[in-house]
Design a protein around this motif. Structure first.
Motif, mmCIF file in Angstrom:
data_model
loop_
_atom_site.group_PDB
_atom_site.id
_atom_site.type_symbol
_atom_site.label_atom_id
_atom_site.label_comp_id
_atom_site.label_asym_id
_atom_site.label_seq_id
_atom_site.Cartn_x
_atom_site.Cartn_y
_atom_site.Cartn_z
ATOM 1 N N TYR A 67 0.820 -1.212 0.000
ATOM 2 C CA TYR A 67 0.000 0.000 0.000
ATOM 3 C C TYR A 67 0.857 1.267 0.000
ATOM 4 O O TYR A 67 0.332 2.377 0.129
ATOM 5 C CB TYR A 67 -0.918 0.018 1.224
ATOM 6 C CG TYR A 67 -1.903 -1.131 1.254
ATOM 7 C CD1 TYR A 67 -2.869 -1.264 0.255
ATOM 8 C CD2 TYR A 67 -1.863 -2.092 2.261
ATOM 9 C CE1 TYR A 67 -3.780 -2.315 0.273
ATOM 10 C CE2 TYR A 67 -2.761 -3.151 2.282
ATOM 11 C CZ TYR A 67 -3.711 -3.260 1.282
ATOM 12 O OH TYR A 67 -4.599 -4.298 1.295
ATOM 13 N N ILE A 68 2.208 1.125 -0.117
ATOM 14 C CA ILE A 68 3.137 2.265 -0.195
ATOM 15 C C ILE A 68 3.700 2.256 -1.613
ATOM 16 O O ILE A 68 4.487 1.376 -1.983
ATOM 17 C CB ILE A 68 4.262 2.142 0.847
ATOM 18 C CG1 ILE A 68 3.654 1.920 2.249
ATOM 19 C CG2 ILE A 68 5.131 3.381 0.836
ATOM 20 C CD1 ILE A 68 4.683 1.573 3.306
ATOM 21 N N ILE A 69 3.285 3.235 -2.431
ATOM 22 C CA ILE A 69 3.531 3.134 -3.881
ATOM 23 C C ILE A 69 4.240 4.390 -4.378
ATOM 24 O O ILE A 69 3.670 5.499 -4.343
ATOM 25 C CB ILE A 69 2.203 2.950 -4.644
ATOM 26 C CG1 ILE A 69 1.459 1.733 -4.092
ATOM 27 C CG2 ILE A 69 2.444 2.831 -6.138
ATOM 28 C CD1 ILE A 69 0.067 1.587 -4.638
ATOM 29 N N PRO A 70 5.528 4.278 -4.842
ATOM 30 C CA PRO A 70 6.209 5.423 -5.460
ATOM 31 C C PRO A 70 5.739 5.617 -6.900
ATOM 32 O O PRO A 70 5.089 4.735 -7.477
ATOM 33 C CB PRO A 70 7.690 5.008 -5.404
ATOM 34 C CG PRO A 70 7.655 3.517 -5.412
ATOM 35 C CD PRO A 70 6.388 3.106 -4.721
ATOM 36 N N GLN A 101 7.706 11.408 -5.585
ATOM 37 C CA GLN A 101 6.432 11.313 -4.859
ATOM 38 C C GLN A 101 6.096 9.852 -4.521
ATOM 39 O O GLN A 101 6.237 8.965 -5.368
ATOM 40 C CB GLN A 101 5.285 11.918 -5.680
ATOM 41 C CG GLN A 101 5.336 13.436 -5.749
ATOM 42 C CD GLN A 101 4.048 14.011 -6.312
ATOM 43 O OE1 GLN A 101 3.344 13.346 -7.051
ATOM 44 N NE2 GLN A 101 3.769 15.266 -5.963
ATOM 45 N N VAL A 102 5.673 9.670 -3.249
ATOM 46 C CA VAL A 102 5.289 8.332 -2.772
ATOM 47 C C VAL A 102 3.894 8.441 -2.122
ATOM 48 O O VAL A 102 3.676 9.347 -1.302
ATOM 49 C CB VAL A 102 6.310 7.786 -1.761
ATOM 50 C CG1 VAL A 102 5.857 6.405 -1.283
ATOM 51 C CG2 VAL A 102 7.701 7.727 -2.369
ATOM 52 N N THR A 103 2.997 7.544 -2.489
ATOM 53 C CA THR A 103 1.608 7.571 -1.970
ATOM 54 C C THR A 103 1.370 6.416 -0.997
ATOM 55 O O THR A 103 1.707 5.260 -1.288
ATOM 56 C CB THR A 103 0.576 7.466 -3.109
ATOM 57 O OG1 THR A 103 0.767 8.589 -3.976
ATOM 58 C CG2 THR A 103 -0.852 7.482 -2.556
ATOM 59 N N ALA A 148 2.289 16.246 4.369
ATOM 60 C CA ALA A 148 1.696 15.348 3.363
ATOM 61 C C ALA A 148 0.414 15.966 2.815
ATOM 62 O O ALA A 148 -0.271 16.736 3.485
ATOM 63 C CB ALA A 148 1.392 13.981 3.980
ATOM 64 N N SER A 149 0.106 15.659 1.543
ATOM 65 C CA SER A 149 -1.164 16.079 0.935
ATOM 66 C C SER A 149 -2.147 14.895 0.932
ATOM 67 O O SER A 149 -1.760 13.735 1.113
ATOM 68 C CB SER A 149 -0.927 16.581 -0.491
ATOM 69 O OG SER A 149 -0.381 15.543 -1.295
ATOM 70 N N LEU A 175 -2.523 9.465 1.206
ATOM 71 C CA LEU A 175 -1.615 10.529 1.621
ATOM 72 C C LEU A 175 -0.395 10.483 0.701
ATOM 73 O O LEU A 175 0.164 9.410 0.435
ATOM 74 C CB LEU A 175 -1.178 10.331 3.078
ATOM 75 C CG LEU A 175 -2.285 10.407 4.146
ATOM 76 C CD1 LEU A 175 -1.689 10.075 5.515
ATOM 77 C CD2 LEU A 175 -2.929 11.791 4.170
ATOM 78 N N THR A 176 0.026 11.670 0.218
ATOM 79 C CA THR A 176 1.163 11.727 -0.724
ATOM 80 C C THR A 176 2.319 12.482 -0.080
ATOM 81 O O THR A 176 2.142 13.577 0.495
ATOM 82 C CB THR A 176 0.741 12.403 -2.042
ATOM 83 O OG1 THR A 176 -0.350 11.670 -2.613
ATOM 84 C CG2 THR A 176 1.905 12.433 -3.020
#
Length: 541
Positions: free
Chosen positions: A427-430, A470-472, A505-506, A512-513
């Motif tokens: 669930y951690i995606i660059p 950027q990593v989401t 974070a946005s 969250l990014t």
């Protein structure tokens, strides 16, 4: 035009058998006409309705012989607006005692039906039909005439001309001659003849015989006591007496069933309202002791297809069985009743002849329990490992349980609710073209009482040269939506790798990014009051 196929339905055969058994009468309720030819594969005996009915008429005449019912009707076209072919005639009948109408017979043409023309607007066209329907014991069936039906010419007695009348004719009122004088009936003549005195029977001449007046005058001298009118039964007294026969004259059950061709359940469902006595031998279908014993008893039918009763029987060892019977429209239930003296009761002492068993395993008596058996009402010390088939339940609600006391599920649940958990790295995606370092770790903790999700951890990319990537972090597997968020993090400066800068974070939907500067983003508490990074949510997934 030829109607070359006439068959009785299964319901029709059952209805005739019921009418003969109940000694009631048959009502022909209606005749339905269909303009649709039956498929050649149709089993008429199973039909319970007529497809696509275009006209309904009444029967207007009935006759019978040993094995045939002859039912006549007249079809006119006064209400017909379009021509139709009369392919099928369906005859509906019912037992006059309960009035439940059923399709009892179907008559059809296989290739050449009559065409009933549309009404022209002037003179109606009429068609007369006689249907011969085969029934066993047809001659024993009594008809219940419908008040508004009419007979055909060959089924009535005419007031003029000479006619031969077959069978007995019954009149509701006595016939009279042209002057209104009633004809004497045989019973009337016989009653009058009973009152005459034959000369041959007279032992004395008429002038030596006392008249009725003289006898009445002397009755006070006769040695008898007149009946007290208030203490005798009068005809009017019997008007409300029950007149339905319950048993045969010899006291045996009124309804008797024999052989597998008879069905006890169906017979009970078809009984009219009232009290009935029943006998069924051991081979009758649905006898609860089928193959073991005959049964007999009674049922009280309180409405069409509804009632209750009792049946008893005995096996070859003279062991008696009693069944409670419950009758409904959907079926009949037979419940075996137990001998109260031979069953265990919920209250009071129960003494058993033998030791009770569970799944063929005998129960232990309290007096035979081992001395080292654990008791629930006192402390127990186990000297060996214990294996339980299910988890034991601990009712101790104390907070301090000591080092050696077992934890309850509530204890474990409390630990789980307050624990930090690791988010799966899937669930951690660059962004495309970049990967996570395997030692990337994001932790979260849930406080559902305040709908708050706390976050901590570090996002690491494999190379320190991965700048401004950027990593989401996707939280949709934990919460349904994010209401508010305050997630700060630090990363190396994009200008000077020896410096660290603070960022926020946005948020988009449940994501969250973050931006990893020089390959690192470290979630931390904010400088404003030392608040831990967190989001608030509406509800958990």
């Amino acid at each position: 035009m030829a109607y070359d196929l006439a068959k009785v339905t299964a319901n029709g055969n059952n209805l005739i058998a019921q009418i003969l058994a109940n000694k009631s009468s048959l009502s022909i309720d209606k005749i339905e006409i269909s303009d649709t030819q039956l498929p050649s594969t149709t089993d008429i005996s199973t039909m319970t309705s007529v497809p696509k009915v275009v006209q309904t008429v009444s029967a207007n005449g009935f006759s019978k012989n040993s094995n045939t019912l002859i039912i006549s009707t007249v079809v006119d076209n006064s209400s017909i607006r379009a021509d139709y072919k009369a392919w099928v005639f369906g005859i509906w009948g019912s037992d006059s005692q309960n009035g439940q109408s059923q399709l009892i017979a179907v008559i059809t043409s296989t290739n050449s039906p009559d065409t009933i023309p549309a009404f022209s607007g002037s003179t109606p066209v009429s068609y007369t039909y006689k249907f011969n329907i085969g029934f066993s014991n047809a001659s024993k069936i009594q008809f219940n005439m419908i008040d508004d039906s009419f007979a055909t010419n060959d089924t009535v007695v005419h007031t003029t001309g000479d006619e031969t009348i077959n069978g007995q004719k019954k009149f509701k009122t006595d016939p009279t001659d042209g002057a209104g004088n009633a004809y004497a009936k045989t019973v009337d003549v016989n009653q009058q003849l009973d009152k005459k005195v034959n000369i041959a029977d007279m032992r004395k001449p008429a002038n030596d015989v006392a008249g009725i007046e003289e006898v009445n005058a002397k009755q006070d001298k006769i040695g008898y006591t007149p009946a007290d009118d208030s203490k005798v039964v009068h005809t009017a007294d019997t008007s409300n007496w029950q007149k339905q026969k319950i048993t045969n004259d010899d006291g045996t059950p009124f309804i008797n069933l024999y052989g597998s061709g008879a069905d006890l359940s169906k017979t009970l469902q078809q009984l009219s309202a009232g009290f009935h006595t029943i006998y069924a031998n051991s081979s009758v279908t649905n006898n609860p002791l089928n193959g073991i014993s005959s049964v007999k008893g009674f049922v009280d039918i309180q409405g069409t297809g509804f009632g209750e009763g009792t049946l008893i029987g005995a096996d070859s060892n003279s062991q008696f069985f009693q069944y409670s019977v419950w009758v409904t429209n959907t079926g009949v239930t037979y419940t075996l009743l137990s001998d109260d003296s031979k069953v265990a009761h919920l209250s009071g002492a129960n003494n058993f002849d033998t030791v009770p068993t569970v799944n063929n395993n005998p129960l232990l008596l309290a007096s035979s329990l081992p001395s080292d058996l654990a008791r629930t009402g006192q402390p127990q010390t186990f000297t060996a490992a214990q294996t339980f088939s299910i988890a034991p339940t601990i009712k101790d609600a104390s907070k301090d349980k000591g080092d050696n006391q077992a934890a309850t599920m509530a204890d474990l649940k409390s630990v789980e609710n307050s624990a930090w958990r690791q988010l799966d790295n899937k669930y951690i995606i660059p962004v495309s073209g970049y990967n996570l370092a395997p030692y990337t770790t994001i932790l979260y903790k849930i406080d559902d009482s305040t709908h708050t999700l706390y976050l901590s951890g570090t996002i690491v990319l494999p190379s320190g040269n991965d700048n401004t990537v950027q990593v989401t972090i996707k939280l949709g597997s934990i919460v349904k939506s994010i209401l508010t968020f305050s997630v700060g993090y630090i990363g190396r400066s994009a200008i000077d790798s020896e410096r660290w800068n603070f960022h926020w974070a946005s948020n988009s939907s449940t994501n969250l990014t973050f931006t990893a500067y020089n390959g690192v983003a470290d979630i931390t508490a904010t400088t404003d009051g030392g608040s831990v990074a967190h989001v608030t949510y509406d509800e958990l997934v």
